[in-house]
Motif scaffolding. Sequence first.
Motif, PDB file in Angstrom:
ATOM      1  N   UNK A   1      -9.071  11.918 -44.209  1.00 26.63           N
ATOM      2  CA  UNK A   1      -9.900  10.807 -43.718  1.00 26.63           C
ATOM      3  C   UNK A   1     -10.523  11.086 -42.357  1.00 26.63           C
ATOM      4  N   UNK A   2      -9.822  11.849 -41.501  1.00 25.03           N
ATOM      5  CA  UNK A   2     -10.375  12.143 -40.179  1.00 25.03           C
ATOM      6  C   UNK A   2     -11.659  12.961 -40.296  1.00 25.03           C
ATOM      7  N   UNK A   3     -11.675  13.862 -41.256  1.00 22.91           N
ATOM      8  CA  UNK A   3     -12.857  14.695 -41.460  1.00 22.91           C
ATOM      9  C   UNK A   3     -14.076  13.850 -41.812  1.00 22.91           C
ATOM     10  N   UNK A   4     -13.869  12.850 -42.656  1.00 18.34           N
ATOM     11  CA  UNK A   4     -14.973  11.976 -43.049  1.00 18.34           C
ATOM     12  C   UNK A   4     -15.365  11.045 -41.906  1.00 18.34           C
ATOM     13  N   UNK A   5     -14.373  10.472 -41.231  1.00 24.84           N
ATOM     14  CA  UNK A   5     -14.660   9.564 -40.108  1.00 24.84           C
ATOM     15  C   UNK A   5     -15.423  10.299 -39.007  1.00 24.84           C
ATOM     16  N   UNK A   6     -15.077  11.547 -38.773  1.00 27.42           N
ATOM     17  CA  UNK A   6     -15.761  12.365 -37.774  1.00 27.42           C
ATOM     18  C   UNK A   6     -17.256  12.430 -38.057  1.00 27.42           C
ATOM     19  N   UNK A   7     -17.609  12.666 -39.314  1.00 27.20           N
ATOM     20  CA  UNK A   7     -19.029  12.800 -39.659  1.00 27.20           C
ATOM     21  C   UNK A   7     -19.780  11.491 -39.480  1.00 27.20           C
ATOM     22  N   UNK A   8     -19.156  10.376 -39.848  1.00 21.54           N
ATOM     23  CA  UNK A   8     -19.819   9.085 -39.662  1.00 21.54           C
ATOM     24  C   UNK A   8     -19.953   8.749 -38.183  1.00 21.54           C
TER      25      UNK A   8
ATOM     26  N   UNK B   1      -9.826  12.492 -53.862  1.00 22.91           N
ATOM     27  CA  UNK B   1      -8.721  13.148 -53.167  1.00 22.91           C
ATOM     28  C   UNK B   1      -9.158  13.671 -51.807  1.00 22.91           C
ATOM     29  N   UNK B   2     -10.417  14.091 -51.699  1.00 22.54           N
ATOM     30  CA  UNK B   2     -10.937  14.575 -50.426  1.00 22.54           C
ATOM     31  C   UNK B   2     -10.822  13.498 -49.352  1.00 22.54           C
ATOM     32  N   UNK B   3     -11.173  12.266 -49.705  1.00 26.28           N
ATOM     33  CA  UNK B   3     -11.112  11.172 -48.729  1.00 26.28           C
ATOM     34  C   UNK B   3      -9.665  10.872 -48.355  1.00 26.28           C
ATOM     35  N   UNK B   4      -8.787  10.862 -49.342  1.00 26.96           N
ATOM     36  CA  UNK B   4      -7.389  10.534 -49.071  1.00 26.96           C
ATOM     37  C   UNK B   4      -6.684  11.617 -48.265  1.00 26.96           C
TER      38      UNK B   4
ATOM     39  N   UNK C   1     -14.962  18.738 -52.030  1.00 27.49           N
ATOM     40  CA  UNK C   1     -15.594  17.663 -52.798  1.00 27.49           C
ATOM     41  C   UNK C   1     -16.071  18.100 -54.169  1.00 27.49           C
ATOM     42  N   UNK C   2     -15.962  19.390 -54.473  1.00 25.85           N
ATOM     43  CA  UNK C   2     -16.424  19.970 -55.746  1.00 25.85           C
ATOM     44  C   UNK C   2     -17.941  19.958 -55.852  1.00 25.85           C
ATOM     45  N   UNK C   3     -18.648  19.720 -54.755  1.00 27.39           N
ATOM     46  CA  UNK C   3     -20.100  19.848 -54.769  1.00 27.39           C
ATOM     47  C   UNK C   3     -20.499  21.307 -54.693  1.00 27.39           C
TER      48      UNK C   3
END
Length: 202
Positions: A111-118, A105-108, A87-89
């Motif tokens: 997406x599974x990585x982000x959905x996992x956290x939510x 680009x991270x989300x695209x 994420x460049x953070x």
Amino acid sequence: MSDSVEPTSGEQSRSRKRVKNYGTGRTALLDAAVRVVAQGGLRKLTYRAVAQEAGVTHGLVVHHFGSRDALIEEAVNHAIHSSLGSSALGDGTGRPADFSSGLVDMVESGPELQAFQYELLLEARRRPELLPHLRSLYEEYFEATRRELERMLPGPVDRGTYRLVFAALEGLVLHQLVFGEREATEEALDRLRSLLTDLAQG
């Protein structure tokens, strides 16, 4: 000309397993755990589900993690560190114009990585025992945001400011994940960077 031979059902099954095999190392198993939760929620996370997703034996998952709680904890840790890296953070340039440049680009790309956290955040409302893991690991997000803001803004950055900025980023990730509106995310990030530029100059 030779006749074509159709594979038996057993051969087809073995072939599918070979194609699906993402690797047998710890990271590959954690990636598989992330996909299982992203697709079906935390309740679907079992040794067998992870083994099937990774294309390995059930025993290998047990060997690497020992307990379901250990698997969850390591998967959370893996997901957040993977997100920080993309994420460049974690390693930004310190310039407002580059802030969180990898977020879209991270989300695209993951997406599974982000959905996992939510999924875990929502599950933590029902299972408070997840909160300590999520709270300590989210502190890494907050701290990475604070550090990056302090590289670009004059003076120390208070908690309200870095939490506000992170909340904006997290909301943009969620909306892009659900609605797929890349351009809207980029427009909002451009606006956020403009605000940070004004703060840096003021």
